[in-house]
Design an enzyme around this catalytic site. Sequence first.
Site, PDB file in Angstrom:
ATOM      1  N   VAL A   3      -0.317 -37.972 -21.507  1.00  0.00           N
ATOM      2  CA  VAL A   3       1.041 -38.479 -21.726  1.00  0.00           C
ATOM      3  C   VAL A   3       1.013 -39.960 -21.357  1.00  0.00           C
ATOM      4  O   VAL A   3       0.750 -40.321 -20.209  1.00  0.00           O
ATOM      5  CB  VAL A   3       2.064 -37.723 -20.854  1.00  0.00           C
ATOM      6  CG1 VAL A   3       3.447 -38.354 -20.991  1.00  0.00           C
ATOM      7  CG2 VAL A   3       2.093 -36.254 -21.223  1.00  0.00           C
ATOM      8  N   GLY A  41      -2.300 -29.560 -15.791  1.00  0.00           N
ATOM      9  CA  GLY A  41      -3.122 -28.348 -15.853  1.00  0.00           C
ATOM     10  C   GLY A  41      -3.786 -28.028 -14.529  1.00  0.00           C
ATOM     11  O   GLY A  41      -4.915 -27.548 -14.482  1.00  0.00           O
ATOM     12  N   ALA A  76      -0.331 -25.460 -10.390  1.00  0.00           N
ATOM     13  CA  ALA A  76       1.107 -25.315 -10.672  1.00  0.00           C
ATOM     14  C   ALA A  76       1.349 -25.169 -12.167  1.00  0.00           C
ATOM     15  O   ALA A  76       2.111 -24.294 -12.607  1.00  0.00           O
ATOM     16  CB  ALA A  76       1.869 -26.517 -10.118  1.00  0.00           C
ATOM     17  N   LYS A 102      -7.684 -12.651   3.086  1.00  0.00           N
ATOM     18  CA  LYS A 102      -7.153 -13.311   4.289  1.00  0.00           C
ATOM     19  C   LYS A 102      -6.195 -12.345   4.977  1.00  0.00           C
ATOM     20  O   LYS A 102      -5.237 -11.880   4.358  1.00  0.00           O
ATOM     21  CB  LYS A 102      -6.418 -14.585   3.846  1.00  0.00           C
ATOM     22  CG  LYS A 102      -5.536 -15.219   4.901  1.00  0.00           C
ATOM     23  CD  LYS A 102      -4.878 -16.486   4.355  1.00  0.00           C
ATOM     24  CE  LYS A 102      -3.814 -17.009   5.290  1.00  0.00           C
ATOM     25  NZ  LYS A 102      -3.151 -18.219   4.774  1.00  0.00           N
ATOM     26  N   ILE A 122      -6.051 -31.670  -8.448  1.00  0.00           N
ATOM     27  CA  ILE A 122      -6.348 -32.155  -7.093  1.00  0.00           C
ATOM     28  C   ILE A 122      -7.523 -31.402  -6.453  1.00  0.00           C
ATOM     29  O   ILE A 122      -8.230 -31.941  -5.610  1.00  0.00           O
ATOM     30  CB  ILE A 122      -5.076 -32.095  -6.215  1.00  0.00           C
ATOM     31  CG1 ILE A 122      -5.273 -32.884  -4.932  1.00  0.00           C
ATOM     32  CG2 ILE A 122      -4.667 -30.668  -5.921  1.00  0.00           C
ATOM     33  CD1 ILE A 122      -3.985 -33.252  -4.234  1.00  0.00           C
ATOM     34  N   PRO A 173      -8.954 -24.506  25.463  1.00  0.00           N
ATOM     35  CA  PRO A 173      -8.226 -24.218  24.223  1.00  0.00           C
ATOM     36  C   PRO A 173      -7.735 -22.777  24.177  1.00  0.00           C
ATOM     37  O   PRO A 173      -8.466 -21.855  24.525  1.00  0.00           O
ATOM     38  CB  PRO A 173      -9.277 -24.432  23.129  1.00  0.00           C
ATOM     39  CG  PRO A 173     -10.375 -25.200  23.747  1.00  0.00           C
ATOM     40  CD  PRO A 173     -10.330 -24.946  25.224  1.00  0.00           C
TER      41      PRO A 173
HETATM   42  C1  LIG Z   1      -5.108 -31.413   1.424  1.00  0.00           C
HETATM   43  C2  LIG Z   1      -4.344 -30.326   0.734  1.00  0.00           C
HETATM   44  C3  LIG Z   1      -4.583 -29.000   1.061  1.00  0.00           C
HETATM   45  C4  LIG Z   1      -3.846 -27.983   0.442  1.00  0.00           C
HETATM   46  N1  LIG Z   1      -4.054 -26.688   0.815  1.00  0.00           N
HETATM   47  C5  LIG Z   1      -3.288 -25.715   0.274  1.00  0.00           C
HETATM   48  C6  LIG Z   1      -3.471 -24.352   0.644  1.00  0.00           C
HETATM   49  O1  LIG Z   1      -4.326 -24.005   1.455  1.00  0.00           O
HETATM   50  N2  LIG Z   1      -2.672 -23.422   0.066  1.00  0.00           N
HETATM   51  C7  LIG Z   1      -1.715 -23.752  -0.858  1.00  0.00           C
HETATM   52  O2  LIG Z   1      -0.998 -22.864  -1.329  1.00  0.00           O
HETATM   53  N3  LIG Z   1      -1.555 -25.032  -1.250  1.00  0.00           N
HETATM   54  C8  LIG Z   1      -2.309 -26.001  -0.716  1.00  0.00           C
HETATM   55  N4  LIG Z   1      -2.154 -27.289  -1.136  1.00  0.00           N
HETATM   56  C9  LIG Z   1      -1.231 -27.550  -2.241  1.00  0.00           C
HETATM   57  C10 LIG Z   1      -1.947 -27.230  -3.559  1.00  0.00           C
HETATM   58  O3  LIG Z   1      -3.123 -27.997  -3.650  1.00  0.00           O
HETATM   59  C11 LIG Z   1      -1.047 -27.525  -4.735  1.00  0.00           C
HETATM   60  O4  LIG Z   1       0.177 -26.865  -4.564  1.00  0.00           O
HETATM   61  C12 LIG Z   1      -1.668 -27.034  -6.017  1.00  0.00           C
HETATM   62  O5  LIG Z   1      -2.985 -27.463  -6.160  1.00  0.00           O
HETATM   63  C13 LIG Z   1      -0.853 -27.474  -7.212  1.00  0.00           C
HETATM   64  O6  LIG Z   1      -1.141 -28.801  -7.582  1.00  0.00           O
HETATM   65  P1  LIG Z   1      -0.461 -29.328  -8.906  1.00  0.00           P
HETATM   66  O7  LIG Z   1      -0.859 -28.450 -10.028  1.00  0.00           O
HETATM   67  O8  LIG Z   1       0.976 -29.539  -8.658  1.00  0.00           O
HETATM   68  O9  LIG Z   1      -1.105 -30.787  -9.093  1.00  0.00           O
HETATM   69  P2  LIG Z   1      -2.575 -31.252  -9.531  1.00  0.00           P
HETATM   70  O10 LIG Z   1      -3.610 -30.266  -9.182  1.00  0.00           O
HETATM   71  O11 LIG Z   1      -2.720 -32.642  -9.010  1.00  0.00           O
HETATM   72  O12 LIG Z   1      -2.520 -31.301 -11.116  1.00  0.00           O
HETATM   73  C14 LIG Z   1      -1.914 -32.365 -11.816  1.00  0.00           C
HETATM   74  C15 LIG Z   1      -2.217 -32.190 -13.291  1.00  0.00           C
HETATM   75  O13 LIG Z   1      -1.455 -33.151 -14.010  1.00  0.00           O
HETATM   76  C16 LIG Z   1      -2.268 -33.688 -15.028  1.00  0.00           C
HETATM   77  N5  LIG Z   1      -1.758 -35.009 -15.385  1.00  0.00           N
HETATM   78  C17 LIG Z   1      -1.443 -36.022 -14.550  1.00  0.00           C
HETATM   79  N6  LIG Z   1      -1.034 -37.085 -15.275  1.00  0.00           N
HETATM   80  C18 LIG Z   1      -1.073 -36.716 -16.572  1.00  0.00           C
HETATM   81  C19 LIG Z   1      -0.775 -37.370 -17.791  1.00  0.00           C
HETATM   82  N7  LIG Z   1      -0.349 -38.631 -17.815  1.00  0.00           N
HETATM   83  N8  LIG Z   1      -0.947 -36.689 -18.937  1.00  0.00           N
HETATM   84  C20 LIG Z   1      -1.379 -35.409 -18.942  1.00  0.00           C
HETATM   85  N9  LIG Z   1      -1.668 -34.741 -17.814  1.00  0.00           N
HETATM   86  C21 LIG Z   1      -1.523 -35.395 -16.653  1.00  0.00           C
HETATM   87  C22 LIG Z   1      -3.668 -33.732 -14.429  1.00  0.00           C
HETATM   88  O14 LIG Z   1      -4.650 -33.785 -15.442  1.00  0.00           O
HETATM   89  C23 LIG Z   1      -3.677 -32.403 -13.681  1.00  0.00           C
HETATM   90  O15 LIG Z   1      -4.078 -31.391 -14.567  1.00  0.00           O
HETATM   91  C24 LIG Z   1      -2.886 -28.315  -0.543  1.00  0.00           C
HETATM   92  C25 LIG Z   1      -2.678 -29.648  -0.901  1.00  0.00           C
HETATM   93  C26 LIG Z   1      -3.385 -30.650  -0.263  1.00  0.00           C
HETATM   94  C27 LIG Z   1      -3.129 -32.075  -0.649  1.00  0.00           C
END
Ligand SMILES: Cc1cc2nc3c(=O)[nH]c(=O)nc-3n(C[C@H](O)[C@H](O)[C@H](O)COP(=O)(O)OP(=O)(O)OC[C@H]3O[C@@H](n4cnc5c(N)ncnc54)[C@H](O)[C@@H]3O)c2cc1C
Length: 527
Positions: free
Chosen positions: A190, A13, A16, A82, A49, A98
């Site tokens: 999960v 959640g 993505a 932006k 995250i 710079p």
């Molecule tokens: C330092 C940094 C800076 C970034 N800056 C940018 C930016 O400026 N612009 C941009 O477009 N992108 C940026 N990104 C990328 C962006 O953060 C991610 O693409 C976005 O947040 C999507 O994350 P996610 O949903 O894939 O994962 P996450 O946010 O990590 O979500 C994972 C989910 O999985 C769930 N989960 C995990 N294990 C289980 C389980 N066993 N059972 C049930 N649920 C589970 C968690 O509860 C959570 O809801 C950045 C990333 C980083 C690391």
Amino acid sequence: MTEPIRDITIVGGGTAGWLAAAMLNRYLNRNASAPVRVSLIESGKLPPIGVGEATVPPMRQVLHDLGVDENEFFKRCNATIKLGVRFTNWDVDDEGRPVEYLNSLTEGPVVNGHNPGAPFMAFAPESWDFPRTVLPTDHLIDQGRAPRGIGDPQYDAKLGYAYHFEAGLFAEFMRDHATGQGVHHIIDDVEHVEMGSDGNVAALHLSENGRRPVQLVIDCTGFKGLIINKAMGEPFEPYSDTMMNDRAVVGQIPRGAEDTIYPYTGAWALSSGWVWRIPLYSRISSGYVFSSAHLSDDEARAELLNHWGVDEETFQPRVVPMRVGKTRRTWVNNCVSIGLASGFIEPLESTGIYMTDRAIRFLIDYFPDQGYDQRLQDRYNELMGQVFDEVRDFIVLHYYQSNRDDTPYWRAARHETAVPQSLLDNLEVWKRAMPSPLDLPEHRLFSAWTYQHVLFGKGFYKGANVAESRHVSRADWEHFRQIVENAKTQLAQNLPDQRAFLASLRGSNTSAGEPDAARRVSADVTT
Ligand SMILES: Cc1cc2nc3c(=O)[nH]c(=O)nc-3n(C[C@H](O)[C@H](O)[C@H](O)COP(=O)(O)OP(=O)(O)OC[C@H]3O[C@@H](n4cnc5c(N)ncnc54)[C@H](O)[C@@H]3O)c2cc1C
């Protein structure tokens, strides 16, 4: 033809997961005769995250196509506009000071049908800055302007723009949007992924709700890749040969209620990486993206706090390890990984959410039935490979073409990391001819304009002589310059201050209307 998919289970959640839920639910349920039920399972214990706060222009199309009220989005997500990314200290001038340059999100006007890069080299004084000369964007950023007038229709603008927003608030906003449209939300963990003898995921075992059989499952579990990597065993391929940064220290800086909200993302290079500055409506988000081979967490934290002149209590730094690279095949059998589970390229050009958007759209375009035809998987995986390659090349360019030599990190960035052959080939061409759409992938994010901005900013074209220099006369160039200068003056006169613009949205009820599928949000400067 096997049975159609009637049920999609998304695990995760974060941004993505919720974007996938909202988009799949909307696009796959237009034809009511074959409804697809979309469910999202998220852990109540593991938070998303919480980073990912700058975007690229296609994000406007995402929100528009979902039927999101843009004003509501600005309000609820603490969002700002932006207009570009300003790079500082990635390169130094002849005196070692710079250099700063903008990567504008606006594609500018052309000179008598031709790219302005070559006439800029031929006719502009050497001290002039390319984006400042050929576009109004820098001028408007310096004045803290918004790209459209107060009360103008949503999603329209005089300049290309994207958003900054608060990651946690955006995931909540998308959650409310998706569940409001019928997405089923399950808060549970999960605990085990049950694999079938056919290589498909057969069921998920949840700590509260027990065994849940699945059809198509979307892995949005973040860097851990719980299903695609851990359960299915699809390898993750690190990009450590081309990219050194593998950690970030992130935090926040308070802002004054009256401060100008400058509409750009800042990217300031430090000793062993770079710092982002993302202006949100009520605070500034920042983080130092660095290489752990060159700096410890403590050193990075200290360098970042010193850079901003803030204390630890105010900034509240936390370290975020980054898994940089790509899951080899991001779609395998009945599992598609999206978001960080599929892979990640460091955030220099704010591409994480864009890659999620691409993945969801490709899945919609190649949506399978329960046979999960291998050819659909192959085509999807090929396209996602192209998306990753394109972003990787552009990011590597920023480091490889830097002229900094002052720390081990910058020396390694220039001389020790691998450079993709596709980028090397293009650089050889671009020494002799300006970047052209013909040099780039058809479905690209970064245009020839974007490449030009970075190359000019890095001094790549100093003293160069390119093929197109014969195309434009001095008179055409002077006429073009006049158009740009007029645009700067007119836009600055007519466009509001961004803070005033955002404040007005908070009290406004101008409607988004129903999205028109054929409508494309504009991104070009109007001159
Ligand atoms: C330092 C940094 C800076 C970034 N800056 C940018 C930016 O400026 N612009 C941009 O477009 N992108 C940026 N990104 C990328 C962006 O953060 C991610 O693409 C976005 O947040 C999507 O994350 P996610 O949903 O894939 O994962 P996450 O946010 O990590 O979500 C994972 C989910 O999985 C769930 N989960 C995990 N294990 C289980 C389980 N066993 N059972 C049930 N649920 C589970 C968690 O509860 C959570 O809801 C950045 C990333 C980083 C690391």
